[in-house]
Design a protein around this motif. Structure first.
Motif, PDB file in Angstrom:
ATOM      1  N   SER A   1       0.822  -1.220   0.000  1.00 29.57           N
ATOM      2  CA  SER A   1       0.000   0.000   0.000  1.00 29.57           C
ATOM      3  C   SER A   1       0.851   1.264   0.000  1.00 29.57           C
ATOM      4  O   SER A   1       0.406   2.306  -0.480  1.00 29.57           O
TER       5      SER A   1
ATOM      6  N   ILE B   1      -3.689  -4.782  -5.781  1.00 27.55           N
ATOM      7  CA  ILE B   1      -3.703  -3.841  -4.665  1.00 27.55           C
ATOM      8  C   ILE B   1      -4.674  -4.351  -3.616  1.00 27.55           C
ATOM      9  O   ILE B   1      -5.632  -5.054  -3.928  1.00 27.55           O
ATOM     10  N   THR B   2      -4.412  -4.001  -2.373  1.00 23.05           N
ATOM     11  CA  THR B   2      -5.305  -4.400  -1.283  1.00 23.05           C
ATOM     12  C   THR B   2      -6.238  -3.254  -0.950  1.00 23.05           C
ATOM     13  O   THR B   2      -6.006  -2.100  -1.309  1.00 23.05           O
TER      14      THR B   2
ATOM     15  N   HIS C   1      -6.636  -1.963   1.838  1.00 23.69           N
ATOM     16  CA  HIS C   1      -5.939  -1.047   2.750  1.00 23.69           C
ATOM     17  C   HIS C   1      -5.263   0.085   1.981  1.00 23.69           C
ATOM     18  O   HIS C   1      -5.203   1.220   2.438  1.00 23.69           O
ATOM     19  N   ALA C   2      -4.757  -0.226   0.785  1.00 23.02           N
ATOM     20  CA  ALA C   2      -4.094   0.801  -0.023  1.00 23.02           C
ATOM     21  C   ALA C   2      -5.067   1.885  -0.454  1.00 23.02           C
ATOM     22  O   ALA C   2      -4.673   3.032  -0.687  1.00 23.02           O
TER      23      ALA C   2
ATOM     24  N   ASP D   1      -5.823   4.946   2.644  1.00 26.45           N
ATOM     25  CA  ASP D   1      -4.891   5.902   3.236  1.00 26.45           C
ATOM     26  C   ASP D   1      -5.133   7.329   2.765  1.00 26.45           C
ATOM     27  O   ASP D   1      -5.483   8.203   3.526  1.00 26.45           O
TER      28      ASP D   1
END
Length: 867
Positions: free
Chosen positions: A708, A738-739, A741-742, A745
């Motif tokens: 991320s 990509i997760t 979580h990325a 942010d």
């Protein structure tokens, strides 16, 4: 006949003796030739030295500037030996070294930037300390430097010769010559010559310096005497006038200094001025503080009374104030001003009128006026000058009086302000002390206070037997998710409410501190047994069963607690806190909402983790990583459509290390990005090579996972474009996973970065889909090309109906949003058949192929790509 024979024999013997003698004398003379030549050389050298001494003496007597004198000395020495590179170093009156003269092929002018401290460490200081000549080759010079005897300041010479200049057993300086040509050196004879010359140079330089200093002192003294004489003449001229004014000015100064009642001051001032000049008619006018009213605090007049205060008009007083300088007027001058309408006519006409302004800086604050009604008495220019001088003292008295009153008011105001400031300062000091020792958000003590209290507990345990205490390290579960989803303000509010709830579980003496983020530490002292610490952990954990209400939201969170008991094996408070922290991480690893008591095995794990971190840092530096590949099948064609690049660590002693053992650690210490870039570069290069060399793999893609942290960098698209350009891989052959979580942010930055990657042609896949809380809301906001169902749902889909339902729901969602669906974690044929029947686009798992190295991957791809 015999006589003749004897005579002939005798003559022959004489001739033989004479020849031998001559040969002996010749041999004797030949042996004396070297001595004669040596004596001749000595005579020539002495003659050269004598000529040099005469030249030096003649040079000393020319009264040259010191620079010219040194240049002449250089020329003299150059006639005696090789001196192209030459300098004179001298010690000044303070004992500091300086280069008085320098001529050098390479270092000309550089001595100006050399300090006297550096000279002390160089050849100059070395000669001054030794007070003996030094003759050195380049090697000998370097040896002195290496031995620390001196420091090289300029260019390295081939030969250097230096001698001290001695005067009465005192070394006043040095003379140094040096050669940068290996063919031009110096010998002991040159050293003796330079030493001989240096002795006489010292005397000549001393005389030259003395003469130069004497000339300067004479010139300086002459100037001083001239100025003194001029000042004395002025003093004599002023003395008579000073004596006349001295007493008067002393009286005025005394009155101005002691003035309290200004009316008395004005009357006394009138009497003092009356001793100097006739001033029977005298008045003082002052401008009021409003700047528009004229006051007359004192007036003595033969005919006219004291005027009342008035608004500024066109009187003589106002005229004087407007001019702002002294005025000396006759009656005719006043009449002319009246006729010109410059002033209004008022009062008894004066035959002579003298007035000067009173000033505060450049501002006129009043006037002093003298009038003569007697035609026989006229004021003069000297009277004007006198009263002008007196006015300055009057102005000082007025200003001092006004300043005194103003100061008293300011003192009263400032006293009240200071009392208020002192009160506020004490409040601020108390607040600063509190802020320095407490967390600004929760109001709890901070780490500094906690460690001090913990140190006190250590001391009490040392002084009292059976004094037990414990440290609890607490961390809120899934706190980052609250921050990311609801925002930092909600996260801060949760921390405040959580700290209050924890505090209610404590006893009176127990201490809770916030260490940072969502981490808290509790000092439990004293305690009877470890059951007290366990009981506190249970109370805290139970209190978190109830939800928190933050900004209208119900939030459930738990606590992971690590407990470390104080005992003899701890020397420092930080060690106990460290072990409580380690126990907390063990609790979190066991499933959160737990508490764990620290034991020795955890310390071993922490040590192992530290060892692993050090080895990982070395692995990154030494490039000990390898890329393995796992195929991804196209469900319709049953052929490989892509490969996923996965990193492995080739440990020098442990062999092949799986990413589960080091990826989390690499992320924690900030090295995950370096590992990602290594995998991306190697995977793109490898696929480009395979696509070029094997036509059946021309449509193959590669999937790469990026942490991320990459997506918060605006230059990520540019960096990936550079990798693709260098490796020659088309952008549409690269898939970036990509997760969720990325995406949480910095959504604005992530949106920009993903859009640029999509425009570049790179395919974007969401990894581990279904494990987050907000995954569905991101699918339409970001340019995602496909989703990858988390392996946990695929692995258990045949045995758990809810997992099967999730997979079907995600499939329907992907179809509606026109997204490709990738299923990973396929471990048997039945699961693969179900996914194909369901219409899943891509398949991946151990049942198809495990991750293998590039050689085995290529063999598998070629074998499974054939028609």
């Amino acid at each position: 006949m015999y006589n003749n024979l004897d005579e002939q024999a005798l003559n022959a013997d004489d001739q033989l003796v004479t020849s031998d003698t001559i040969l002996e004398e010749l041999n004797t003379l030949r042996s004396l030739v070297p001595e004669v030549e040596l004596l001749s050389d000595k005579y020539q050298n002495l003659n050269r030295l004598q000529e040099a001494l005469f030249t030096i003496a003649e040079l000393s007597g020319r009264n040259l500037e010191l620079t010219e004198f040194y240049r002449g000395l250089h020329h003299i020495i150059a006639n005696l030996l090789y001196a192209e590179n030459f300098y004179i170093g001298l010690k000044n009156d303070k004992g500091e070294l300086r280069i008085a003269y320098l001529a050098d092929r390479y270092d000309e002018g550089k001595h100006l930037a050399v300090s006297h401290q550096q000279l002390e460490m160089g050849m100059t200081g070395y000669l001054m300390r030794r007070q003996e000549p030094v003759l050195a080759s380049r090697d000998q010079y370097q040896e002195l430097i290496e031995q620390g005897e001196l420091m090289q300041l300029g260019s390295s010479p081939s030969y250097i010769l230096g001698v001290p200049m001695m005067s009465n057993d005192n070394c006043m300086g040095v003379v140094v010559v040096q050669s940068y040509d290996d063919g031009k050196g110096y010998d002991t004879q040159d050293m003796q010559v330079l030493e001989f010359v240096a002795h006489h140079l010292a005397q000549s330089i001393e005389r030259a310096h003395y003469r130069d200093s004497l000339e300067k002192r004479v010139s300086q003294r002459t100037g001083e005497l001239t100025r003194a004489n001029s000042e004395l003449q002025k003093e004599v001229q002023e003395r008579l006038r000073s004596e006349q004014l001295q007493r008067t000015l002393f009286d005025i100064s005394e009155m101005a200094h002691e003035a309290v009642n200004m009316d008395d001051f004005y009357a006394a001032l009138h009497q003092v001025i009356a001793k100097l000049i006739i001033c029977e008619n005298f008045y003082v006018a002052i401008l009021d503080s409003d700047g528009e009213t004229l006051l007359f605090p004192y007036r003595a007049d033969q005919f006219d009374p004291t005027p009342k205060p008035r608004t500024l008009g066109r009187g003589m007083t106002e005229y004087l104030m407007a001019r702002a300088h002294g005025l000396l007027l006759k009656q005719s001058d006043i009449q002319a001003l009246e006729q010109a309408k410059a002033i209004d006519k008022s009062g008894t006409p004066a035959h002579s009128w003298l007035g000067v302004p009173l000033k505060d800086g450049n501002n006129v604050i009043g006037v002093i006026v003298l009038q003569s009604y007697d035609s026989n008495h006229q004021y003069s220019q000297s009277d004007l000058e006198l009263i002008t001088f007196v006015s300055r003292h009057v102005s000082s008295a007025l200003i001092r009086k006004q300043a005194h009153e103003k100061l008293e008011n300011q003192v009263r105001l400032r006293t009240r302000e200071l009392e208020s400031e002192i009160t506020e300062r004490r409040r601020i000091e108390r607040q600063l002390k509190h802020d320095a020792s407490h967390d600004s958000l929760t109001g709890l003590p901070n780490r500094i206070v906690f460690l001090q209290r913990l140190r006190d507990a250590f001391n009490r345990a040392d002084n009292y037997r059976h004094y037990d205490f414990a440290v609890l390290f607490l961390d809120l579960d899934r706190f980052k998710l609250v921050n990311d989803s609801l925002g930092h303000m909600s996260g801060d509010e949760l921390l405040k409410k959580a700290s209050s709830r924890i505090r209610r579980c404590l006893r009176g003496r127990d201490l809770i501190a916030r260490l940072g983020g969502d981490e808290f530490a509790i000092l439990l002292e004293p305690m009877k047994s470890e059951e007290d610490a366990i009981g506190l952990a249970q109370r805290i954990s139970t209190s978190f069963d109830q939800p928190f209400f933050v900004n209208g939201e119900r939030i459930f969170t738990g606590s992971s607690i690590g407990i470390a008991l104080g005992n003899d094996r701890y020397d420092e408070p930080e060690e106990l806190l460290r072990d409580a922290d380690a126990a907390m991480y063990r609790a979190k690893a066991q499933g959160r909402r737990r508490y764990v008591l620290f034991d020795a095995s955890m310390h071993e794990e922490a040590t192992h983790a530290l060892k692993l971190e050090n080895e990982l840092r070395i692995a990154i530096d030494r490039n000990q990583f390898e890329v393995y590949y796992q195929p991804i099948l196209c469900s319709k064609e049953g052929k490989p459509a892509a490969i996923e690049a996965l990193v492995r660590w080739r440990h020098p002693t442990d062999g092949l290390v799986m990413p589960g053992r080091f990826i989390e650690l690499a992320t924690e210490i900030g090295f995950i990005k370096e590992i990602d870039w290594y995998v991306l570069n190697r995977a793109c290069y490898q696929l480009a090579e395979w696509r070029q060399n094997h036509p059946e793999l021309a449509d193959l893609s590669v999937t790469v996972n990026l942490a991320s942290q990459h997506f918060s960098q605006s230059n990520l698209p540019e960096q990936i474009a550079n990798v693709l350009e260098v490796t020659g891989l088309p952008a549409n052959a690269l898939r970036v996973e990509i997760t969720e979580h990325a995406l949480l942010d910095d959504q604005e930055m992530v949106q920009t970065v993903l859009s640029q990657l999509s425009e570049l042609g790179v395919q974007l896949l969401m990894d581990d889909f279904g494990t987050g809380y907000s995954s569905l809301s991101y699918l339409h906001r970001f340019p995602i090309n496909g989703v990858k169902i988390d392996r946990s749902f695929i692995t258990n889909m045949r045995g758990q109906e809810e997992h099967m339902a999730i997979v079907k729901t995600v499939k329907a969602l992907a179809d509606n949003l026109k997204l490709k669906l990738v299923a990973e974690g396929i471990e048997d044929q039945e699961t693969q058949d179900l996914l194909i029947e369901m219409g899943c686009d891509y398949l991946q798992g151990f049942h198809i192929q495990r991750p293998v190295n590039r050689r085995v991957t290529l063999e598998w791809l070629l074998e499974n790509s054939r028609d």
